[in-house]
Scaffold this active site. Structure first.
Site, PDB file in Angstrom:
ATOM      1  N   ARG A 154       0.769  -1.263   0.000  1.00 57.19           N
ATOM      2  CA  ARG A 154       0.000   0.000   0.000  1.00 57.19           C
ATOM      3  C   ARG A 154       0.789   1.296   0.000  1.00 57.19           C
ATOM      4  O   ARG A 154       0.194   2.366  -0.037  1.00 57.19           O
ATOM      5  CB  ARG A 154      -0.959   0.044   1.199  1.00 57.19           C
ATOM      6  CG  ARG A 154      -1.897  -1.117   1.331  1.00 57.19           C
ATOM      7  CD  ARG A 154      -2.840  -1.207   0.169  1.00 57.19           C
ATOM      8  NE  ARG A 154      -3.923  -2.161   0.423  1.00 57.19           N
ATOM      9  CZ  ARG A 154      -4.572  -2.785  -0.546  1.00 57.19           C
ATOM     10  NH1 ARG A 154      -4.274  -2.568  -1.805  1.00 57.19           N
ATOM     11  NH2 ARG A 154      -5.538  -3.628  -0.260  1.00 57.19           N
ATOM     12  N   ASP A 163      -2.173 -12.951  -1.192  1.00 56.59           N
ATOM     13  CA  ASP A 163      -2.914 -11.781  -1.687  1.00 56.59           C
ATOM     14  C   ASP A 163      -3.298 -10.900  -0.496  1.00 56.59           C
ATOM     15  O   ASP A 163      -4.434 -10.408  -0.410  1.00 56.59           O
ATOM     16  CB  ASP A 163      -4.150 -12.166  -2.508  1.00 56.59           C
ATOM     17  CG  ASP A 163      -4.720 -10.981  -3.283  1.00 56.59           C
ATOM     18  OD1 ASP A 163      -4.062  -9.920  -3.337  1.00 56.59           O
ATOM     19  OD2 ASP A 163      -5.825 -11.113  -3.835  1.00 56.59           O
ATOM     20  N   ASN A 210      -0.169  -1.689  -7.174  1.00 51.53           N
ATOM     21  CA  ASN A 210      -1.357  -0.814  -7.223  1.00 51.53           C
ATOM     22  C   ASN A 210      -1.385   0.178  -6.057  1.00 51.53           C
ATOM     23  O   ASN A 210      -2.313   0.240  -5.272  1.00 51.53           O
ATOM     24  CB  ASN A 210      -2.659  -1.614  -7.301  1.00 51.53           C
ATOM     25  CG  ASN A 210      -2.919  -2.485  -6.095  1.00 51.53           C
ATOM     26  OD1 ASN A 210      -1.993  -2.909  -5.411  1.00 51.53           O
ATOM     27  ND2 ASN A 210      -4.179  -2.766  -5.814  1.00 51.53           N
TER      28      ASN A 210
END
Ligand code: DOR
Ligand code: ZN
Ligand code: ZN
Length: 390
Positions: free
Chosen positions: A22, A262, A52
């Site tokens: 993150r 994940d 991401n």
């Protein structure tokens, strides 16, 4: 210091090929520091960081920033680059420039809307730089608005569905393109029987394709969405009991290449409210190993050696990194797992900022107690200390 290893299991620390750290941009969900603490606690010595973030890891500056942050982190961080600019699926990143930063793979995980032409060109670039392509296989045209697996339970619960076909269509396309371009395709979080069958058939005819499965897709089914707990909301969604059964059989028969968390931490607020609007993802680093022990090792469905193959050697091979953590003469990357340590999953004790776990309150019967990274003890839970060590 002498460590008492009686009745303990000493194995290489695990490598997680799929972690969302993150940072930068979503530091309220997780940081490199907290994500790596969670990894150390869970029994990992290395994680691959998905791109991401905000900004997306589609250029050297973001990757260098991650590398800088990782220097002080408790575990090793392998950066993954974004295939497209802003991970928007439209325009390729400068893959050559990105490759020079040392990214270990390329993916658009989290925002998978790449058309076939872009994917084809991404694969051709990836092959020039000898990088694997990791794909989150999802045809958004079929999954739009969906919040859980499409099937019996989505009808019963009155929630919009994500059909297995949404994943399988993209698995199929990517296999065709991988075969054409000759690259190594790694399929992220494979979750359906149809995807599994396609990959096995492709492997049989020599396509260079591997896949990972998460602990939650091996343990939970779509039925568990029934209490509308947003912590069961994840992409791909928890699937039918039939899918889960097929994946469990594959696990037992040694057909699964890689296990991966994940790890997708979110804030309490991101997960708040109605099921339809909650963020997707499960905070997985601190439960993965104990869950796999509980459900599959304890019952002898798989051996410790099987686990090490799927959660250490194979991820290292795909990321093209060393896997000598327990070799004589090398610095230790290892854990000491106590198979007789019963504990309860308490999310408030997580090192991760993401408390979003559907396993909260569950009693488990084994636990990682000590993690070594490059010869240094970074986590100590002997006597329930639950301490990270810098
Ligand atoms: O559940 C998910 N969360 N699936 C993804 O593909 C992305 C991830 C995230 O970034 O939160
Ligand atoms: Zn994904
Ligand atoms: Zn992901």
């Amino acid at each position: 210091e002498l460590i008492d290893g009686a009745n303990k299991v000493v194995i290489p620390a695990l490598i997680d090929i799929h972690t969302h750290l993150r940072e930068p941009g979503y530091e309220d969900k997780e940081t490199v520091k907290t994500g790596c603490e969670a990894a150390a606690a869970g029994g990992f010595s290395a994680v691959a960081a998905m791109p991401n973030t905000n900004p997306v890891a589609d250029n050297p500056a973001v990757v260098e920033h991650l590398k800088l942050k990782s220097k002080e982190a408790l575990v090793k961080v392998y950066p993954i680059g974004s295939i497209t600019q802003g991970s928007k699926g439209e325009k390729l990143s400068e893959i050559g420039t990105l490759a020079k930063t040392g990214v270990k793979a390329l993916t658009d995980d989290g925002h998978p809307v790449m058309n076939s032409e872009i994917m084809r060109r991404a694969m051709e670039y990836a092959s020039a730089f000898n990088l694997p392509i990791i794909d989150h296989c999802e045809d958004k045209n079929l999954s739009k608005d969906g919040v859980m697996n499409e099937g019996y339970y989505s009808t019963i619960y009155g929630l919009k569905g994500i059909p297995a076909a949404s994943e399988e269509i993209m698995v199929s396309r990517d296999i065709v393109l991988a075969e054409m371009t000759g690259i190594h395709l790694h399929i992220a979080h494979l979750s359906t029987e149809g995807s599994f069958k396609q990959v096995m058939a492709a492997k049989k005819r020599g396509v260079n394709v591997t896949f990972e499965v998460t602990p939650h897709h091996l343990i939970l089914t779509d039925e568990s969405v029934g209490d509308y707990n947003p912590d069961t909301k994840v992409h791909p969604p928890l699937r039918s009991s039939r899918d889960v059964e097929v994946l469990r059989q594959a696990l037992k028969s040694g057909e699964i290449d890689v296990l991966a968390t994940d790890h997708a931490p979110h804030t309490y607020e991101d997960k708040l409210g109605e099921y339809d609007y909650a963020a997707n993802g499960i905070s997985g680093l601190e439960t993965a190993l104990a869950l796999l022990f509980e459900h599959f090792i304890k019952s002898n469905d798989i051996s410790w050696n099987d686990l090490i193959n799927m959660y250490y050697y194979k991820p290292a091979e795909i990321l093209n990194v060393e896997a000598d953590g327990i070799k004589k003469g090398s610095t230790a990357d290892l854990i000491i797992f106590n198979p007789n340590r019963s504990w309860t999953v308490e999310k408030d004790k997580f090192k991760s900022k993401g408390k979003n776990t559907p396993f909260a309150g569950q009693k488990l019967s084994g636990k990682n107690e000590v993690t070594f990274v490059e010869g240094k003890m970074v986590y100590d839970d002997r006597g329930g200390k639950n301490e990270v060590l810098y």
